[in-house]
Design a protein around this motif. Structure first.
Motif, PDB file in Angstrom:
ATOM      1  N   ASP A 353       2.372  45.198  -4.379  1.00  0.00           N
ATOM      2  CA  ASP A 353       2.919  43.912  -3.406  1.00  0.00           C
ATOM      3  C   ASP A 353       4.383  43.825  -3.903  1.00  0.00           C
ATOM      4  OD1 ASP A 353       1.821  41.191  -1.835  1.00  0.00           O
ATOM      5  OD2 ASP A 353       3.794  41.141  -2.773  1.00  0.00           O
ATOM      6  N   SER A 354       5.271  43.858  -2.895  1.00  0.00           N
ATOM      7  CA  SER A 354       6.754  43.682  -3.215  1.00  0.00           C
ATOM      8  C   SER A 354       7.083  42.605  -3.988  1.00  0.00           C
ATOM      9  CB  SER A 354       7.708  44.121  -1.961  1.00  0.00           C
ATOM     10  OG  SER A 354       7.315  43.054  -1.225  1.00  0.00           O
ATOM     11  N   ARG A 355       6.318  41.618  -4.001  1.00  0.00           N
ATOM     12  CA  ARG A 355       6.893  40.256  -4.608  1.00  0.00           C
ATOM     13  C   ARG A 355       6.848  40.386  -5.943  1.00  0.00           C
ATOM     14  NH1 ARG A 355       3.183  36.591  -0.608  1.00  0.00           N
ATOM     15  NH2 ARG A 355       1.958  38.578  -0.835  1.00  0.00           N
ATOM     16  N   VAL A 356       5.669  41.301  -6.542  1.00  0.00           N
ATOM     17  CA  VAL A 356       5.459  41.080  -7.921  1.00  0.00           C
ATOM     18  C   VAL A 356       6.616  41.624  -8.900  1.00  0.00           C
ATOM     19  CG1 VAL A 356       3.948  42.381  -9.646  1.00  0.00           C
ATOM     20  CG2 VAL A 356       2.846  42.039  -7.226  1.00  0.00           C
ATOM     21  N   ARG A 357       7.259  42.685  -8.403  1.00  0.00           N
ATOM     22  CA  ARG A 357       8.403  43.089  -9.305  1.00  0.00           C
ATOM     23  C   ARG A 357       9.453  42.006  -9.128  1.00  0.00           C
ATOM     24  NH1 ARG A 357      10.424  47.825  -7.411  1.00  0.00           N
ATOM     25  NH2 ARG A 357      11.196  48.375  -9.502  1.00  0.00           N
ATOM     26  N   ALA A 358       9.938  41.517  -8.145  1.00  0.00           N
ATOM     27  CA  ALA A 358      10.973  40.801  -8.025  1.00  0.00           C
ATOM     28  C   ALA A 358      10.774  39.398  -8.594  1.00  0.00           C
ATOM     29  CB  ALA A 358      11.090  40.046  -6.521  1.00  0.00           C
ATOM     30  N   LEU A 359       9.682  39.060  -8.750  1.00  0.00           N
ATOM     31  CA  LEU A 359       9.203  37.837  -9.537  1.00  0.00           C
ATOM     32  C   LEU A 359       9.165  38.067 -11.166  1.00  0.00           C
ATOM     33  CD1 LEU A 359       8.386  35.109  -8.556  1.00  0.00           C
ATOM     34  CD2 LEU A 359       6.072  35.778  -9.063  1.00  0.00           C
ATOM     35  N   VAL A 360       8.774  39.171 -11.815  1.00  0.00           N
ATOM     36  CA  VAL A 360       8.600  39.448 -12.880  1.00  0.00           C
ATOM     37  C   VAL A 360      10.056  39.921 -13.567  1.00  0.00           C
ATOM     38  CG1 VAL A 360       8.017  41.414 -14.595  1.00  0.00           C
ATOM     39  CG2 VAL A 360       6.085  40.801 -13.022  1.00  0.00           C
ATOM     40  N   PHE A 361      10.825  40.398 -12.720  1.00  0.00           N
ATOM     41  CA  PHE A 361      12.166  40.727 -13.265  1.00  0.00           C
ATOM     42  C   PHE A 361      12.886  39.238 -13.275  1.00  0.00           C
ATOM     43  CE2 PHE A 361      13.993  45.251 -12.794  1.00  0.00           C
ATOM     44  CZ  PHE A 361      12.622  45.697 -12.886  1.00  0.00           C
ATOM     45  N   THR A 362      12.572  38.522 -12.258  1.00  0.00           N
ATOM     46  CA  THR A 362      13.347  37.189 -12.537  1.00  0.00           C
ATOM     47  C   THR A 362      12.689  36.407 -13.727  1.00  0.00           C
ATOM     48  OG1 THR A 362      13.504  37.245 -10.193  1.00  0.00           O
ATOM     49  CG2 THR A 362      13.685  34.949 -11.039  1.00  0.00           C
ATOM     50  N   SER A 398      -3.986  31.378  -3.903  1.00  0.00           N
ATOM     51  CA  SER A 398      -4.937  31.528  -2.668  1.00  0.00           C
ATOM     52  C   SER A 398      -4.300  31.576  -1.514  1.00  0.00           C
ATOM     53  CB  SER A 398      -5.477  29.937  -2.864  1.00  0.00           C
ATOM     54  OG  SER A 398      -6.648  29.713  -1.784  1.00  0.00           O
ATOM     55  N   PRO A 399      -4.834  32.754  -0.917  1.00  0.00           N
ATOM     56  CA  PRO A 399      -5.623  33.570  -1.405  1.00  0.00           C
ATOM     57  C   PRO A 399      -4.723  34.549  -2.372  1.00  0.00           C
ATOM     58  CG  PRO A 399      -4.900  34.372   0.540  1.00  0.00           C
ATOM     59  CD  PRO A 399      -4.358  32.980   0.553  1.00  0.00           C
ATOM     60  N   PRO A 400      -5.573  35.247  -3.241  1.00  0.00           N
ATOM     61  CA  PRO A 400      -4.808  35.887  -4.490  1.00  0.00           C
ATOM     62  C   PRO A 400      -3.721  36.799  -4.123  1.00  0.00           C
ATOM     63  CG  PRO A 400      -7.271  36.131  -4.761  1.00  0.00           C
ATOM     64  CD  PRO A 400      -6.817  35.379  -3.437  1.00  0.00           C
ATOM     65  N   ILE A 401      -2.607  36.923  -4.846  1.00  0.00           N
ATOM     66  CA  ILE A 401      -1.614  38.030  -4.264  1.00  0.00           C
ATOM     67  C   ILE A 401      -2.055  39.602  -4.826  1.00  0.00           C
ATOM     68  CG2 ILE A 401       0.750  38.679  -4.872  1.00  0.00           C
ATOM     69  CD1 ILE A 401       1.466  35.825  -3.952  1.00  0.00           C
ATOM     70  N   LEU A 402      -2.839  39.111  -6.481  1.00  0.00           N
ATOM     71  CA  LEU A 402      -3.007  40.408  -7.100  1.00  0.00           C
ATOM     72  C   LEU A 402      -4.619  40.467  -7.458  1.00  0.00           C
ATOM     73  CD1 LEU A 402      -0.057  40.930  -9.589  1.00  0.00           C
ATOM     74  CD2 LEU A 402      -0.769  42.376  -7.560  1.00  0.00           C
ATOM     75  N   LYS A 435      -7.259  46.761  -1.122  1.00  0.00           N
ATOM     76  CA  LYS A 435      -6.697  46.196   0.006  1.00  0.00           C
ATOM     77  C   LYS A 435      -5.387  45.234  -0.187  1.00  0.00           C
ATOM     78  CE  LYS A 435      -8.613  42.892   3.359  1.00  0.00           C
ATOM     79  NZ  LYS A 435      -9.532  41.787   3.682  1.00  0.00           N
ATOM     80  N   PRO A 436      -4.463  45.416   0.719  1.00  0.00           N
ATOM     81  CA  PRO A 436      -3.279  44.601   0.444  1.00  0.00           C
ATOM     82  C   PRO A 436      -3.556  42.961   0.557  1.00  0.00           C
ATOM     83  CG  PRO A 436      -2.674  46.206   2.059  1.00  0.00           C
ATOM     84  CD  PRO A 436      -4.228  46.147   1.885  1.00  0.00           C
ATOM     85  N   SER A 437      -2.857  42.045  -0.168  1.00  0.00           N
ATOM     86  CA  SER A 437      -3.492  40.838  -0.268  1.00  0.00           C
ATOM     87  C   SER A 437      -2.966  40.056   1.264  1.00  0.00           C
ATOM     88  CB  SER A 437      -2.423  40.155  -1.301  1.00  0.00           C
ATOM     89  OG  SER A 437      -2.368  38.665  -1.053  1.00  0.00           O
ATOM     90  N   GLU A 438      -3.345  39.073   1.605  1.00  0.00           N
ATOM     91  CA  GLU A 438      -3.037  38.358   2.780  1.00  0.00           C
ATOM     92  C   GLU A 438      -2.315  37.066   2.531  1.00  0.00           C
ATOM     93  OE1 GLU A 438      -6.921  37.852   4.661  1.00  0.00           O
ATOM     94  OE2 GLU A 438      -6.772  40.186   5.341  1.00  0.00           O
ATOM     95  N   ASN A 439      -1.993  36.896   1.298  1.00  0.00           N
ATOM     96  CA  ASN A 439      -1.076  35.769   1.044  1.00  0.00           C
ATOM     97  C   ASN A 439       0.585  36.077   1.521  1.00  0.00           C
ATOM     98  OD1 ASN A 439       0.816  34.371  -0.703  1.00  0.00           O
ATOM     99  ND2 ASN A 439      -0.921  33.694  -1.961  1.00  0.00           N
ATOM    100  N   THR A 440       1.091  35.012   2.019  1.00  0.00           N
ATOM    101  CA  THR A 440       2.417  35.073   2.717  1.00  0.00           C
ATOM    102  C   THR A 440       3.483  34.031   1.860  1.00  0.00           C
ATOM    103  OG1 THR A 440       1.733  33.666   4.484  1.00  0.00           O
ATOM    104  CG2 THR A 440       1.423  35.963   4.923  1.00  0.00           C
TER     105      THR A 440
END
Ligand code: GTP
Ligand code: MG
Length: 588
Positions: A353-362, A398-402, A435-440
């Protein structure tokens, strides 16, 4: 039940996700042009220009089939074997240089960079070209000192006649941005989400830097191969797990498995042939002996390897050195195969999920800015632990992202089965089966919730565990307990002291509070005040004061200057080219 269990129908879930992202982003996204190009060429420039300003090219775009970690590693390794490193004279014509080298065969790719001199990384199309170049290369003419005749893939290019030509090569940048540049970029962003993506874009490893990392491993492999011809030197840690930032260290694993397997597999009829070998009492002693010899070799024969330190009594013995030409601080180990598997797991999480790396780097940058992490071994939280905390947090949404590690294990097939030293390291390796997460949720919300979650976490009684994705009772009294995902009886943050943990909690609470204030007003309401991520990076306490003050009317450049002054006076070193280093003695 694992929500990620259903097999992804390629394309469908991804399209839905793309659509949702498009809705979230205020800027219009243009397609990213993919051209097979050399950095520094028109094609490469075009590709860069086509990059939409709000998006980040991560190498993990949704539309591209995601490569398995092992595939990616094998491809890069093979590329590196066809590549040479050349120290060039300052004045060089790129065209003539390439023409000269092409005598040895076609060139696939090249780039130049500066690191105490001008260097070129040249990837030939075929390995034979490297041999041809080596065969035509001279040993340096004798001066006062005696050269050790070692034929590596690291060359010196000399000009027979000084040229009056001006050097006109385009340099590839290998360094993270300065704090000034970063703050300018962050101040220019339109939303907190934009800021997080911009930070990622500025700090993530570039294609060229990744190539240089694999090449460095390949050069070290050549040295080790003098003793162990079938060895492989594999990069691990942040160089390959998608969470590396420019300037991070290069962790290398000397893999002798091939050598070991060769001695057990050859059977014919009733005969079994074994190598005569020397035996030592334990695996640890074997590791120490091997690393000691390789360390000596690096010190004595390997051009460019300086400051070689053999740290053989650490829990995980290693050889540490600087590779001068690439500028990498390197740690070479040989018996921590599990760390390689951890890197593969993080690679999967980073790619899902593209949000993971942005969050970890931050979060990593935020922690460094507030001296929560350090390059000196000690009671601090490590980058690895912070990454685990972000992954865990994303599993609890909820729903989980990872997905949890248990869930990734249920998706595994026979090929994925993997037991290392009795530890179950089985998990699905094929990214397309998750399966990709449905969390937005937006990055802004996630960042705020991350700080709120850990600002209020019951660290005194609960542990963090990405295997199950839920809090559990702590098995011992360590202030911070993050279960090692594979060696499940170990705590990866055993070194963290109560006071360091408290500092983390206090800063997390303050950061959640700052983002809540923003929620009430939003960046547009912040006038000339630092907002979003910039506000979070200011020294602790400064925000309460500045948010309480009347808003000033300073131009953007003035704002950046004031911010930098304020930060410099507190902890200058945190915003320069820092590498978080592993705490050697406490690694678990
Ligand atoms: P950087 O700070 O950017 O270098 O991050 P990193 O992930 O590369 O961390 P580091 O260089 O400290 O360690 C390299 C790898 O070793 C990590 O990615 C992990 O796989 C592993 N590792 C590091 N610290 C620990 C630890 O405390 N326990 C365990 N089990 N593995 C660790
Ligand atoms: Mg590292």
């Amino acid at each position: 039940m694992c929500r990620f269990l259903t097999m992804a129908v390629p394309g469908v879930g991804l399209l839905t996700r793309l659509h949702l992202y498009a809705q979230r982003r205020s800027r219009v996204q243009r397609p990213v042009l993919r051209l097979l190009s050399c950095p520094g060429t028109v094609a490469e420039d075009l590709r860069r220009d086509e990059q939409p300003s709000g998006s980040v090219e991560t190498g993990f775009e949704d539309k591209i089939p995601k490569k398995r970690f092992s595939e990616m590693q094998n491809e890069r390794r093979e590329q590196a074997q066809r590549t040479v490193l050349i120290h060039c004279p300052e004045k060089i014509s790129e065209k003539k240089f390439l023409k000269y080298l092409s005598q040895h065969g076609p060139i696939n790719n090249h780039f130049f960079y500066e690191s105490f001199g001008l260097y070129a990384v040249v990837e030939f199309c075929q390995k034979e070209s490297v041999r041809s170049l080596q065969n035509e290369t001279h040993a340096p003419s004798k001066g006062m000192e005696v050269a050790i005749p070692f034929r590596s893939r690291f060359f010196n290019l000399k000009l027979k006649n000084q040229t009056s030509e001006r050097s006109c090569v385009q340099m590839s940048n290998q360094l993270p941005p300065s704090s000034k540049k970063l703050f300018e970029v962050l101040c220019d962003a339109e939303s907190v989400d934009d800021q997080l993506n911009a930070l990622l874009k500025e700090f993530q490893l570039t294609e060229e830097n990744t190539k240089l990392r694999y090449l460095t491993c390949s050069l070290i492999e050549d040295i080790a191969a003098a003793y162990f011809p079938d060895c492989v030197v594999r990069p691990f840690g942040s160089s390959v797990n998608t969470f590396g930032k420019l300037g991070c260290d290069l962790d290398m694993f000397l893999d002798l498995n091939e050598t070991r397997n060769l001695s057990t597999n050859k059977t014919s009829g009733n005969f079994l042939m074994e190598f005569q070998v020397k035996n030592v009492p334990s695996e640890r002693i074997a590791t120490q002996k091997i690393l000691s010899v390789i360390g000596e070799c690096l010190d004595n024969f390997s051009p460019g390897c300086v400051g070689v330190q053999k740290i053989l009594n650490a829990r995980c013995p290693l050889v540490r050195f600087s590779h001068q030409a690439s500028g990498f601080q390197c740690d070479l180990t040989t018996n921590n195969r599990i760390a390689l598997t951890s890197s593969e797991l993080l690679y999967i999480y980073g790619a899902l999920d593209s949000r993971v790396r942005a969050l970890v780097f931050t979060v990593r940058y935020w922690a460094r800015a507030h001296s929560l992490t350090s390059s000196i071994p000690g009671a601090w939280i490590t980058n690895f632990s912070l990454t685990m905390m972000v992954i865990f947090f994303l599993q609890t949404r909820s729903p989980p992202i990872l997905p949890t590690l248990d869930c990734l294990q249920t998706l595994a097939d026979a090929e994925d089965k993997c037991i290392i030293e009795g530890n179950n390291c089985t998990f699905v390796r094929d990214l397309n089966r998750i399966k990709p997460s449905e969390n937005t949720e937006t990055l802004e919300l996630l960042l705020k919730e991350f700080f709120e979650y850990f600002g209020n976490f019951a660290f005194n009684k609960n542990s963090i565990n990405i295997r199950q994705g839920r809090e559990q009772n702590k098995p011992d009294s360590s202030p911070l307990y993050i279960q090692n995902p594979f060696e499940t009886s170990l705590n990866i943050s055993k070194n963290v002291s109560q006071s360091q943990l408290q500092k983390f909690v206090d800063l997390a609470q303050e950061s959640a509070w700052i983002l809540q204030q923003e929620d009430l007003g939003g960046p547009s309401m912040s006038g000339n005040q630092p907002w979003g991520l910039v506000a979070l990076l200011l020294p602790s306490g400064a925000n309460r004061k500045s948010l309480g003050k009347k808003k000033s009317r300073k131009p953007a450049s003035e704002k950046v200057k004031v911010l930098l002054e304020s930060i410099k006076s507190n902890r200058t070193e945190n915003f320069t080219n820092t590498n978080g280093k592993r705490n050697v003695s406490t690694q678990t």
